[in-house]
Design an enzyme around this catalytic site. Structure first.
Site, mmCIF file in Angstrom:
data_model
loop_
_atom_site.group_PDB
_atom_site.id
_atom_site.type_symbol
_atom_site.label_atom_id
_atom_site.label_comp_id
_atom_site.label_asym_id
_atom_site.label_seq_id
_atom_site.Cartn_x
_atom_site.Cartn_y
_atom_site.Cartn_z
ATOM 1 N N CYS A 122 8.423 23.727 43.432
ATOM 2 C CA CYS A 122 9.021 25.032 43.726
ATOM 3 C C CYS A 122 7.966 25.985 44.320
ATOM 4 O O CYS A 122 7.652 25.880 45.499
ATOM 5 C CB CYS A 122 9.701 25.597 42.480
ATOM 6 S SG CYS A 122 10.916 26.890 42.842
ATOM 7 N N HIS A 154 13.743 21.341 41.134
ATOM 8 C CA HIS A 154 13.148 21.140 39.817
ATOM 9 C C HIS A 154 13.423 19.711 39.314
ATOM 10 O O HIS A 154 14.469 19.458 38.722
ATOM 11 C CB HIS A 154 13.703 22.157 38.820
ATOM 12 C CG HIS A 154 13.169 23.538 39.024
ATOM 13 N ND1 HIS A 154 12.207 24.092 38.201
ATOM 14 C CD2 HIS A 154 13.431 24.468 39.967
ATOM 15 C CE1 HIS A 154 11.919 25.313 38.627
ATOM 16 N NE2 HIS A 154 12.647 25.555 39.705
ATOM 17 N N GLU A 186 12.228 18.344 36.815
ATOM 18 C CA GLU A 186 12.175 18.328 35.349
ATOM 19 C C GLU A 186 13.444 18.879 34.706
ATOM 20 O O GLU A 186 13.600 18.801 33.478
ATOM 21 C CB GLU A 186 10.967 19.142 34.874
ATOM 22 C CG GLU A 186 11.108 20.657 34.956
ATOM 23 C CD GLU A 186 10.960 21.249 36.344
ATOM 24 O OE1 GLU A 186 11.026 22.487 36.462
ATOM 25 O OE2 GLU A 186 10.781 20.484 37.318
#
Length: 263
Positions: free
Chosen positions: A90, A228, A230
């Site tokens: 990001c 993202h 994660e």
């Protein structure tokens, strides 16, 4: 897979420890976490030289890479440590573009907690991950800025893009009587099953342009992802982080990034 020890630069983001936990799982060792203003380039070099870490991950975070206080040591890492495997997430992705002269600009609209399906170029960072509408590579996005594709320098290669706008996350418990538009990380079926004939889910926003979602440096082992990996609702995020681990181990044991690229 051998153990990889990452230095995780925390840009004061709430997702940092989600990233930490997955990196610990896929790398076989817990990352060393430092905030972006707690260390300088000399400290990072020392950790690398002394064998405490082998690669670097730059976390998401608020702000912009054009403001030094928002990214701290990250810009120096990307400028100076060209031999070290680095993955920017990001804000880290945007920093990679900024360091090499790319422009970070306002996205068509802010996207916070929305899902997009991606297509990719089959770069090794995306190995084993499906590509395109209806294939299930759905990722969570939180950003109001993006890398301007017209400003990309020759040294940076775009390797993934949005391909069908974005839509809200629908978890199984949100709509118990009907399947979700997005298949969550716990689902085994492919994503985009609710897409219309035009490739867009009902009620979704399609900006009329494909937004760059991943970058790779052409000659050094630096990579960036705008989304993202994660997030619990990102599909194939663990696979992507595992690929980075594999690439980092390969680079650290070989002559460089060129050996990773397809013929």
């Amino acid at each position: 897979m051998s153990t990889l020890r990452c230095l995780l630069i925390d840009n004061y983001d709430s997702y940092t420890y989600n990233l930490h936990n997955i990196l610990a799982e896929v790398n076989g060792a817990e990352p060393v976490v430092v905030t972006n203003d707690a260390v300088g380039l000399r400290d990072v070099r020392a950790m690398l030289d002394e064998g405490h870490v082998d690669a670097i991950v730059i976390s998401p975070g608020p702000g912009t890479p054009t403001r030094g206080a928002d990214v701290g040591v990250c810009l120096d890492i990307l400028k100076e440590l060209t031999h070290v495997p680095v993955l920017g997430v990001c804000l880290g992705h945007q920093a990679l573009a900024h360091v090499h002269g790319g422009q970070v600009v306002k996205a068509p609209e802010p996207v916070h907690g929305r899902l997009s399906t991606l297509r990719h170029s089959e770069h090794p960072l995306m190995q084993g991950i499906p590509s395109g509408v209806g294939q299930g590579f759905d990722v969570v996005r939180y950003h109001s800025l993006m890398v301007d594709p017209s400003s990309l320098p020759e040294c940076l290669e775009p390797i993934a893009w949005t391909c069908c706008g974005h839509h809200a996350v629908h978890l199984d418990h949100d709509q118990p009587s009907t399947p979700p538009l997005h298949n969550s990380a716990a689902s085994s079926s492919a994503g985009c099953s609710a897409y219309t004939a035009s490739g867009t889910p009902p009620g979704a926003f399609s900006p009329g342009m494909d937004i760059i979602m991943a970058l790779a440096h052409r000659t050094c082992p630096h990579f960036g992802v705008q989304f993202h990996p994660e997030s619990v609702s990102t599909r194939h995020g663990i696979a992507l982080l595992s690929n980075f681990c594999r690439l980092a181990l390969h680079v650290n044991g070989s002559a460089g990034v060129a050996r990773l690229l397809p013929n």
